[in-house]
Design an enzyme around this catalytic site. Sequence first.
Site, PDB file in Angstrom:
ATOM      1  N   LYS A  45      33.932  40.377  31.482  1.00  0.00           N
ATOM      2  CA  LYS A  45      34.616  41.523  32.086  1.00  0.00           C
ATOM      3  C   LYS A  45      33.536  42.448  32.650  1.00  0.00           C
ATOM      4  O   LYS A  45      32.449  42.561  32.066  1.00  0.00           O
ATOM      5  CB  LYS A  45      35.433  42.232  30.986  1.00  0.00           C
ATOM      6  N   LEU A  73      38.884  49.112  34.646  1.00  0.00           N
ATOM      7  CA  LEU A  73      37.524  48.963  34.118  1.00  0.00           C
ATOM      8  C   LEU A  73      37.395  49.430  32.669  1.00  0.00           C
ATOM      9  O   LEU A  73      36.396  50.024  32.279  1.00  0.00           O
ATOM     10  CB  LEU A  73      36.529  49.711  35.023  1.00  0.00           C
ATOM     11  N   CYS A 129      36.344  46.136  42.830  1.00  0.00           N
ATOM     12  CA  CYS A 129      37.456  46.445  41.919  1.00  0.00           C
ATOM     13  C   CYS A 129      38.520  47.241  42.681  1.00  0.00           C
ATOM     14  O   CYS A 129      38.219  48.289  43.249  1.00  0.00           O
ATOM     15  CB  CYS A 129      36.977  47.257  40.724  1.00  0.00           C
ATOM     16  N   LYS A 166      30.588  39.991  44.413  1.00  0.00           N
ATOM     17  CA  LYS A 166      32.012  39.636  44.361  1.00  0.00           C
ATOM     18  C   LYS A 166      32.769  40.447  45.408  1.00  0.00           C
ATOM     19  O   LYS A 166      32.777  41.679  45.376  1.00  0.00           O
ATOM     20  CB  LYS A 166      32.580  39.896  42.971  1.00  0.00           C
ATOM     21  N   ILE A 192      37.602  35.252  45.256  1.00  0.00           N
ATOM     22  CA  ILE A 192      37.856  36.593  45.703  1.00  0.00           C
ATOM     23  C   ILE A 192      38.263  37.458  44.506  1.00  0.00           C
ATOM     24  O   ILE A 192      38.721  36.924  43.484  1.00  0.00           O
ATOM     25  CB  ILE A 192      39.033  36.642  46.752  1.00  0.00           C
ATOM     26  N   GLY A 218      46.748  35.279  40.434  1.00  0.00           N
ATOM     27  CA  GLY A 218      47.637  34.161  40.114  1.00  0.00           C
ATOM     28  C   GLY A 218      47.873  33.274  41.332  1.00  0.00           C
ATOM     29  O   GLY A 218      47.359  33.541  42.429  1.00  0.00           O
ATOM     30  N   GLY A 267      41.092  32.375  35.884  1.00  0.00           N
ATOM     31  CA  GLY A 267      41.372  33.640  35.224  1.00  0.00           C
ATOM     32  C   GLY A 267      42.787  33.790  34.720  1.00  0.00           C
ATOM     33  O   GLY A 267      43.064  33.577  33.537  1.00  0.00           O
TER      34      GLY A 267
HETATM   35  O1  RRO Z   1      39.497  46.578  35.554  1.00  0.00           O
HETATM   36  C1  RRO Z   1      40.267  46.329  36.498  1.00  0.00           C
HETATM   37  O2  RRO Z   1      41.317  46.961  36.664  1.00  0.00           O
HETATM   38  C2  RRO Z   1      39.990  45.286  37.490  1.00  0.00           C
HETATM   39  C3  RRO Z   1      38.729  45.000  37.986  1.00  0.00           C
HETATM   40 BR1  RRO Z   1      37.179  45.794  37.344  1.00  0.00          BR
HETATM   41  C4  RRO Z   1      38.574  44.054  39.040  1.00  0.00           C
HETATM   42  O3  RRO Z   1      37.494  43.775  39.553  1.00  0.00           O
HETATM   43  N1  RRO Z   1      39.687  43.451  39.497  1.00  0.00           N
HETATM   44  C5  RRO Z   1      40.906  43.712  38.994  1.00  0.00           C
HETATM   45  O4  RRO Z   1      41.895  43.123  39.448  1.00  0.00           O
HETATM   46  N2  RRO Z   1      41.049  44.633  37.992  1.00  0.00           N
END
Ligand code: RRO
Length: 331
Positions: A45, A73, A129, A166, A192, A218, A267
């Site tokens: 993460k 995050l 993100c 990323k 992605i 998904g 994922g």
């Molecule tokens: O933590 C998140 O809400 C999150 C992150 Br860091 C990301 O890179 N991609 C995402 O879908 N959620």
Amino acid sequence: MVDMSTALSTLELPNPVLTASGCAAAGEELNQFFDVSEIGAVVTKSIMTRARSGRPTPRMAETPSGMLNSIGLQGPGIDSFLANELPWLKAHGARAVVSIAGSHTDEYVTLAKRLYHHPVAMLEVNISCPNVENRGQVFACDPLAAARVISAVRRAANPNVPIFAKLSPDVTDIAQVARAVIEAGADGISLINTLLGLVIDLDTLRPALGGVTGGLSGPAIRPVAVRCVWQVHQALPSVPLLGMGGIKTGRDALEFILAGASAVSVGTVIFHDPSAPMRIARELEAELAARGFQSVREAIGFAHRTSSEQAEFFAARIATTQPDVDMEATV
Ligand code: RRO
């Protein structure tokens, strides 16, 4: 049967299936389902400089063939990561790909420096993100901002550790952002991150997520992800790509490899099938063998070849693998 080894820049992997950042914390809970040292790598993460509690709940919503997340995050921060999670990964023989995230370039630099002397197989720099408070911080939506972060991380990080950027699919020209981060010093690209989405709850008549918007993942996003891998491989054929987005089976993984990915991350599938990474690696091997491939490496980007180039490849394979036949004796 099939040589499943592959590489992401200088990082050699025994097989091409990794976890996707954000879907398995730092890998510990997956170890009850399979040996984490047996997959390509564990991608953590995204780690930040400080512990964060994340966005308000609810943080997940189901969508057709996918889900929306708004985690924001949440995580323990770098001190706890270095004290607990990273040593656990090393002790269990897992290759650790550490995802780092920040609100400013300085935070990424701090993280790269803190990780400098630790057992890190690769850095995945999360500049995409979707759930940051300020959309201006989605560095990957702007080639210049993306390049600034990557070049700063490249200067600060251990030079022996490959850096992957990323990227977000929420851009007009993904190849342009890819070119910018490679010119800035990235060794490869992860494609992605989730797409920005929104679900309305028809009972409350309000957005379903506490954070309002969220990241869509998904199988619903798989064709978008494969398209991004295809476009970036076409623009930058020598750049290693880590592909991800809705992979549920070995067949799905094969699509990414054929489009140009050297390895894949899985994922969202982990949430309902925690053993998926090992299963997908086994299925991918069978799918490659069924099509006459002897290694993952020879399938990377194969869909970019014309049908006649593909036919030539397999004809040459038959010519070199068939035992000599005395044609006169057979007629
Ligand atoms: O933590 C998140 O809400 C999150 C992150 Br860091 C990301 O890179 N991609 C995402 O879908 N959620």
